[in-house]
Design an enzyme around this catalytic site. Structure first.
Site, PDB file in Angstrom:
ATOM      1  N   TYR A 153       0.836  -1.208   0.000  1.00 37.57           N
ATOM      2  CA  TYR A 153       0.000   0.000   0.000  1.00 37.57           C
ATOM      3  C   TYR A 153       0.870   1.258   0.000  1.00 37.57           C
ATOM      4  O   TYR A 153       0.602   2.222  -0.727  1.00 37.57           O
ATOM      5  CB  TYR A 153      -0.895  -0.057   1.235  1.00 37.57           C
ATOM      6  N   LYS A 157       0.815   4.083  -2.823  1.00 35.16           N
ATOM      7  CA  LYS A 157       0.438   5.465  -2.509  1.00 35.16           C
ATOM      8  C   LYS A 157       1.582   6.438  -2.795  1.00 35.16           C
ATOM      9  O   LYS A 157       1.345   7.596  -3.151  1.00 35.16           O
ATOM     10  CB  LYS A 157      -0.020   5.570  -1.047  1.00 35.16           C
TER      11      LYS A 157
HETATM   12  P1  NAP Z   1     -13.415   2.087   1.676  1.00 35.11           P
HETATM   13  O1  NAP Z   1     -14.397   2.543   2.677  1.00 35.11           O
HETATM   14  O2  NAP Z   1     -12.838   0.711   1.783  1.00 35.11           O
HETATM   15  O3  NAP Z   1     -14.034   2.305   0.217  1.00 35.11           O
HETATM   16  C1  NAP Z   1     -13.323   1.933  -0.933  1.00 35.11           C
HETATM   17  C2  NAP Z   1     -14.293   1.737  -2.071  1.00 35.11           C
HETATM   18  O4  NAP Z   1     -13.521   1.377  -3.243  1.00 35.11           O
HETATM   19  C3  NAP Z   1     -15.286   0.593  -1.805  1.00 35.11           C
HETATM   20  O5  NAP Z   1     -16.592   1.000  -2.134  1.00 35.11           O
HETATM   21  C4  NAP Z   1     -14.781  -0.505  -2.729  1.00 35.11           C
HETATM   22  O6  NAP Z   1     -15.792  -1.351  -3.240  1.00 35.11           O
HETATM   23  C5  NAP Z   1     -14.200   0.296  -3.885  1.00 35.11           C
HETATM   24  N1  NAP Z   1     -13.311  -0.503  -4.697  1.00 35.11           N
HETATM   25  C6  NAP Z   1     -12.376  -1.396  -4.270  1.00 35.11           C
HETATM   26  N2  NAP Z   1     -11.777  -1.974  -5.314  1.00 35.11           N
HETATM   27  C7  NAP Z   1     -12.323  -1.444  -6.426  1.00 35.11           C
HETATM   28  C8  NAP Z   1     -12.121  -1.648  -7.816  1.00 35.11           C
HETATM   29  N3  NAP Z   1     -11.199  -2.530  -8.273  1.00 35.11           N
HETATM   30  N4  NAP Z   1     -12.863  -0.941  -8.680  1.00 35.11           N
HETATM   31  C9  NAP Z   1     -13.798  -0.062  -8.250  1.00 35.11           C
HETATM   32  N5  NAP Z   1     -14.045   0.172  -6.947  1.00 35.11           N
HETATM   33  C10 NAP Z   1     -13.309  -0.512  -6.045  1.00 35.11           C
HETATM   34  O7  NAP Z   1     -12.128   3.072   1.635  1.00 35.11           O
HETATM   35  P2  NAP Z   1     -11.926   4.590   2.128  1.00 35.11           P
HETATM   36  O8  NAP Z   1     -11.391   4.537   3.496  1.00 35.11           O
HETATM   37  O9  NAP Z   1     -13.107   5.417   1.799  1.00 35.11           O
HETATM   38  O10 NAP Z   1     -10.686   4.995   1.184  1.00 35.11           O
HETATM   39  C11 NAP Z   1     -10.857   5.639  -0.072  1.00 35.11           C
HETATM   40  C12 NAP Z   1      -9.480   5.961  -0.652  1.00 35.11           C
HETATM   41  O11 NAP Z   1      -8.757   6.775   0.281  1.00 35.11           O
HETATM   42  C13 NAP Z   1      -8.604   4.735  -0.903  1.00 35.11           C
HETATM   43  O12 NAP Z   1      -7.815   4.937  -2.044  1.00 35.11           O
HETATM   44  C14 NAP Z   1      -7.746   4.688   0.332  1.00 35.11           C
HETATM   45  O13 NAP Z   1      -6.560   3.989   0.099  1.00 35.11           O
HETATM   46  C15 NAP Z   1      -7.523   6.160   0.585  1.00 35.11           C
HETATM   47  N6  NAP Z   1      -7.161   6.475   1.974  1.00 35.11           N
HETATM   48  C16 NAP Z   1      -7.972   6.155   3.030  1.00 35.11           C
HETATM   49  C17 NAP Z   1      -7.589   6.477   4.324  1.00 35.11           C
HETATM   50  C18 NAP Z   1      -8.435   6.157   5.531  1.00 35.11           C
HETATM   51  O14 NAP Z   1      -7.939   6.383   6.660  1.00 35.11           O
HETATM   52  N7  NAP Z   1      -9.637   5.671   5.387  1.00 35.11           N
HETATM   53  C19 NAP Z   1      -6.357   7.139   4.536  1.00 35.11           C
HETATM   54  C20 NAP Z   1      -5.556   7.444   3.447  1.00 35.11           C
HETATM   55  C21 NAP Z   1      -5.967   7.119   2.158  1.00 35.11           C
HETATM   56  P3  NAP Z   1     -16.127  -2.774  -2.543  1.00 35.11           P
HETATM   57  O15 NAP Z   1     -16.788  -2.440  -1.274  1.00 35.11           O
HETATM   58  O16 NAP Z   1     -17.039  -3.440  -3.507  1.00 35.11           O
HETATM   59  O17 NAP Z   1     -14.818  -3.467  -2.360  1.00 35.11           O
END
Ligand code: NAP
Length: 252
Positions: A153, A157
């Site tokens: 990851y 990133k």
């Molecule tokens: P999340 O709640 O896990 O949501 C991610 C979404 O992406 C889910 O709806 C998932 O669908 C979808 N997804 C996964 N694989 C996919 C694919 N191949 N094609 C299309 N959609 C796909 O994540 P989040 O926390 O909102 O994070 C969103 C972004 O921010 C990510 O890139 C994450 O790495 C980044 N981020 C998050 C955090 C944090 O603390 N939360 C911090 C830094 C960066 P399914 O449910 O069907 O799998």
């Protein structure tokens, strides 16, 4: 709604940061295509946008599948109009210490985050170049700076930051900006899953993270959506190739 309404594509928009970003961009006046693996999972996002008076469609596509991405972007262009904003947000975790990390753990994370951002950006750029206007925002993370258990990851990133800077150089002459936001700890299903994996109650996990964060709280999806809203705005046209840490502190 007008014929000149700008169109935004948000990937991973079924929940979490993607759902909040889709809603925020709709409130900003964009017609929004909420893309996720399964279109049905975007129903709540689309309904929330419609209830607030906005316009949105749900689109099913795996961002790591080249043909699916091309089809999805063409569908958005036909249905809503040429996209002028892309938010590369779809993401997955496959955390493991290096010695336990499988080939599949590595490949899956690279496919969704890096290949997904590449495929979506390549698919939308032709519409943006034609319009001589565009905004591409990709989700990096504080993990880009290194994080135990996240070699895959963190590499993805960090890779997105180099990808973003390169897009800004190549696409700048066409009125297209490319930037990244790098969130810290944001309360979503992704961080809830991390707490579950390490066997810590999610509330306690959040409290611990808040205590070590300078602003003394954890992040909300809306915090990230606000930064994306700025980078997606017309007025941010002289800001490109940048990484904005949205982390309650200076971790960047
Ligand atoms: P999340 O709640 O896990 O949501 C991610 C979404 O992406 C889910 O709806 C998932 O669908 C979808 N997804 C996964 N694989 C996919 C694919 N191949 N094609 C299309 N959609 C796909 O994540 P989040 O926390 O909102 O994070 C969103 C972004 O921010 C990510 O890139 C994450 O790495 C980044 N981020 C998050 C955090 C944090 O603390 N939360 C911090 C830094 C960066 P399914 O449910 O069907 O799998």
């Amino acid at each position: 709604m007008t014929d000149s309404q700008r169109v935004a594509i948000v990937t991973g928009a079924a929940r979490g940061i993607g759902a909040a970003t889709a809603q925020r961009l709709a409130a900003d006046g964009f017609a929004v295509a909420a893309v996720d693996l399964n279109a049905a999972n975007c129903a709540d996002t689309v309904a929330a946008i419609a209830a607030a008076g906005g316009r949105a469609i749900a689109v099913g596509a795996d961002v790591s599948d080249s043909a699916a991405v091309e089809t999805a972007v063409a569908h958005v262009a036909e249905t809503l109009g040429s996209p002028s904003v892309l938010v590369n947000n779809a993401g997955v975790l496959r955390d493991n210490l290096l010695f336990k990390m499988s080939d599949d753990d590595w490949d899956t994370v690279m496919s969704v985050h890096l290949r997904g951002a590449f495929l979506c950006s390549r698919a939308v750029q032709k519409y943006m170049v034609e319009q001589k206007y565009g905004r591409i925002v990709s989700l990096s993370s504080t993990s880009a700076l290194g994080n135990r258990g996240q070699a895959n990851y963190a590499a993805a990133k960090a890779g997105l930051q180099g990808f973003t800077k390169t897009l800004s150089i190549e696409l700048g002459p066409f009125g297209i900006t490319a930037n990244a936001v790098a969130p810290g700890f944001i309360v979503t299903e992704m961080t809830a899953a991390t707490a579950a994996r390490v066997g810590v109650d999610f509330e306690a996990f959040q409290a611990a993270r808040a205590a070590e964060t300078p602003v003394r709280r954890v992040g909300r999806p809306e915090d990230v959506a606000h930064a994306i809203s700025y980078l997606a705005s017309e007025g941010a046209g002289f800001v490109t190739g940048q990484v904005i840490y949205v982390a309650g502190g200076p971790r960047g």
